[in-house]
Design a protein around this motif. Structure first.
Motif, short mmCIF file in Angstrom:
data_model
loop_
_atom_site.label_atom_id
_atom_site.label_comp_id
_atom_site.label_asym_id
_atom_site.label_seq_id
_atom_site.Cartn_x
_atom_site.Cartn_y
_atom_site.Cartn_z
N GLU A 27 92.27 -17.16 -13.21
CA GLU A 27 91.69 -15.85 -12.91
C GLU A 27 92.01 -15.43 -11.48
O GLU A 27 92.31 -14.26 -11.22
CB GLU A 27 90.18 -15.92 -13.11
CG GLU A 27 89.44 -14.66 -12.68
CD GLU A 27 87.93 -14.82 -12.75
OE1 GLU A 27 87.22 -13.95 -12.21
OE2 GLU A 27 87.45 -15.82 -13.33
N GLN A 28 91.97 -16.36 -10.56
CA GLN A 28 92.17 -16.03 -9.14
C GLN A 28 93.60 -15.62 -8.84
O GLN A 28 93.85 -14.64 -8.13
CB GLN A 28 91.80 -17.24 -8.29
CG GLN A 28 92.09 -17.08 -6.80
CD GLN A 28 91.74 -18.33 -6.02
OE1 GLN A 28 90.66 -18.88 -6.16
NE2 GLN A 28 92.67 -18.80 -5.22
N ASP A 29 94.58 -16.36 -9.38
CA ASP A 29 95.98 -16.10 -9.04
C ASP A 29 96.59 -14.94 -9.82
O ASP A 29 97.57 -14.35 -9.39
CB ASP A 29 96.82 -17.36 -9.29
CG ASP A 29 96.46 -18.49 -8.33
OD1 ASP A 29 96.08 -18.19 -7.19
OD2 ASP A 29 96.56 -19.67 -8.73
N ARG A 48 94.27 -5.89 -10.67
CA ARG A 48 94.07 -5.65 -9.23
C ARG A 48 94.26 -4.17 -8.88
O ARG A 48 93.60 -3.66 -7.98
CB ARG A 48 95.07 -6.48 -8.42
CG ARG A 48 94.86 -7.97 -8.44
CD ARG A 48 95.69 -8.64 -7.37
NE ARG A 48 95.87 -10.06 -7.62
CZ ARG A 48 95.00 -11.00 -7.29
NH1 ARG A 48 93.86 -10.65 -6.72
NH2 ARG A 48 95.26 -12.27 -7.54
N THR A 96 95.63 -25.55 -10.96
CA THR A 96 95.62 -24.74 -9.75
C THR A 96 97.01 -24.71 -9.12
O THR A 96 97.50 -23.65 -8.69
CB THR A 96 94.60 -25.29 -8.75
OG1 THR A 96 93.28 -25.23 -9.32
CG2 THR A 96 94.62 -24.51 -7.44
N GLY A 117 89.39 -22.02 -12.47
CA GLY A 117 89.22 -20.64 -12.02
C GLY A 117 90.46 -20.10 -11.36
O GLY A 117 90.55 -18.90 -11.07
N SER A 118 91.45 -20.97 -11.11
CA SER A 118 92.67 -20.52 -10.44
C SER A 118 93.46 -19.55 -11.30
O SER A 118 94.19 -18.71 -10.78
CB SER A 118 93.56 -21.72 -10.09
OG SER A 118 94.06 -22.34 -11.26
#
Length: 466
Positions: free
Chosen positions: A398-400, A443, A351, A395-396
């Motif tokens: 995918e998140q970042d 995005r 992360t 999951g970071s």
């Protein structure tokens, strides 16, 4: 008699002129708050005053001499009273127009002091024998210096009004209509470039796949394509050395489907069976690569801070030569050495790493392409095409990430199958040189799948003619 004692770097006169400008024109504080902080002031009293002014501005109150006198009270200012000191500030004030320039002088002096403190602490630690692990201490110093370095190169990330930002977008639209806009660093595959507009500035792009899917092949292809377009590229190779990567790059650049001999990167590594014609193709490929603004950083086990320091050095080198940094490639995320903050907690370590890579992309104003492994759970499914949930450890990722691209080669799994039916043999023959590139997340654009030609042995990617 000279004592040899000198004052630390400071800009006291600029501090007084800046504070005086705010007393004369309180609106000046709005033009400098994104530049300088209270801790940046060398004179402690000036830091107090600036902090009080910021607090009053936030509260909607007026900033004047009487208000500041009330805030300071009876603080010890040495040989002068509060009133006398404020009077001096008023006399030495700069204009509201010049306030940002003085604020930058205050900030730069503060950064110089912090740099001096870091160097002095290192000298003291070395002299007293307090350091027993030079590599570990050097890594910590790099992280400390990285924080200083990042504070001075991210001017483009400062606060901006929505109106000004929208005007910048309109200007870019007008330039695009005239055909004068460079979008992101190109992937070198027209369909993928059309779907993504390339790897755009400030983006963290994740290129994911299981072993054998062609991540390094794709990473090298994207790097060469971007460099050929004029982008300065730095390839951070935490797994392979420069020689191995160069063998692959040579194989790709020397690729000729019409030639009698196939120059795989394994054949190049062995060297003995290369024909005269093949050697001539390799020499020409080297000349092509020699003209590209592409460098390889091959030191293993780097932290994000160390990667950032090396990227900044390359960026300055490019700018001195009239170029620009267009792409940072990291192979791969799993080999980045984490800081000690979350030692043993792999989820938190990753992360921190992905968050730092995203921050680096924004700071540099250039895309960061990071290669990533996928979880083994992919192997347990009938359909082994990757999903977002297959990203490893956290999951970071995918998140970042702004864009997540996954690779899949059906031929890899068919080739490793012990017994194949006639139907599977037929499928293998048809998909032997196919690579599916799927945009799993974007995005600012669509998710889609692109199928391209891929000769893994020659590190070759190409658009499939339709």
């Amino acid at each position: 008699m000279e004592t040899g004692i000198t004052s630390p770097p400071n800009a006291v006169e600029a501090e007084k002129a800046l504070l005086g400008a705010i007393l004369h024109s309180p609106g000046a504080i709005d033009r400098v708050r994104h530049i300088v902080e209270p801790d940046d002031f060398f004179e402690e009293v000036n830091g107090w005053l600036y902090e009080a002014m910021c607090a009053r501005r936030d509260a909607g109150d007026h900033i004047d001499i009487r208000l500041v006198m009330t805030v300071l009270g009876n603080r010890d200012l040495g040989s002068v009273t509060v009133g006398q000191y404020l009077a001096r500030l008023g006399a030495e004030a700069t204009t509201i127009v010049n306030a940002p320039h003085y604020a930058k002088a205050v900030r730069e002096a503060s950064r110089m002091r912090r740099l001096l403190e870091t160097a002095t602490a290192a000298q003291a630690a070395m002299s007293t024998g307090a350091v027993t692990d030079p590599s570990g201490y050097a890594a910590q110093m790099i992280e400390d210096l990285d924080e200083l370095a990042s504070g001075g190169v991210a001017e483009h990330m400062r606060r901006i009004s929505i109106g000004r930002s929208a005007a910048n977008v309109i200007e870019r639209v007008q330039q695009a209509r005239a055909g004068h806009v460079r979008f992101g660093a190109p992937f070198g595959l027209p369909s993928l470039d059309k779907a993504t507009l390339g790897m755009r500035e400030n983006q963290l792009v994740i290129l994911a796949g299981r072993p054998g899917m062609g991540k390094t092949t794709a990473g090298i292809h994207f790097s060469i394509a971007s460099a050929r377009s004029g982008c300065g590229v730095i390839f951070i190779s935490l797994e392979m050395d420069a020689g191995e990567l160069s063998e692959r790059a040579l194989a790709a650049c020397a690729y000729d489907p019409r030639a009698n001999d196939v120059l795989t990167y394994r054949a190049i590594a062995q060297g003995r069976e290369i024909s005269d014609a093949g050697l001539m193709r390799l020499v020409e490929a080297q000349r092509i690569l020699d003209r590209l603004p592409l460098e390889i950083e091959q030191q293993p086990g780097l932290t994000v801070a160390q990667i950032a320091a090396r990227v900044r050095q390359y960026r300055l080198k490019l700018e001195r030569a009239g170029g620009f940094l267009g792409l940072v490639v990291i192979d791969h995320i799993g080999l980045i050495r984490p800081s000690k903050r979350y030692a043993g907690n792999r989820v938190q370590e990753l992360t921190e790493i992905t968050g730092s890579l995203k921050g680096l992309a924004k700071e540099l104003g250039a895309p960061v392409l990071a290669l990533s492994q996928l979880n083994r759970t992919v192997e347990n499914r009938d359909d082994k095409r990757p999903k977002l949930a297959d990203l490893r450890d956290s999951g970071s990722v995918e998140q970042d990430a702004d864009v997540v691209i996954a690779l899949f080669r059906e031929a890899y799994y068919l080739e490793h199958q012990v017994q194949r039916s006639d139907e599977e043999e037929d499928r293998l023959a048809r998909c032997q040189n196919e690579l599916e590139i799927e945009i799993l997340k974007q995005r600012s654009g669509p998710t889609t799948r692109v199928t391209c030609f891929c000769d893994v042995a020659c590190n070759m990617l190409a658009e499939v003619a339709r």
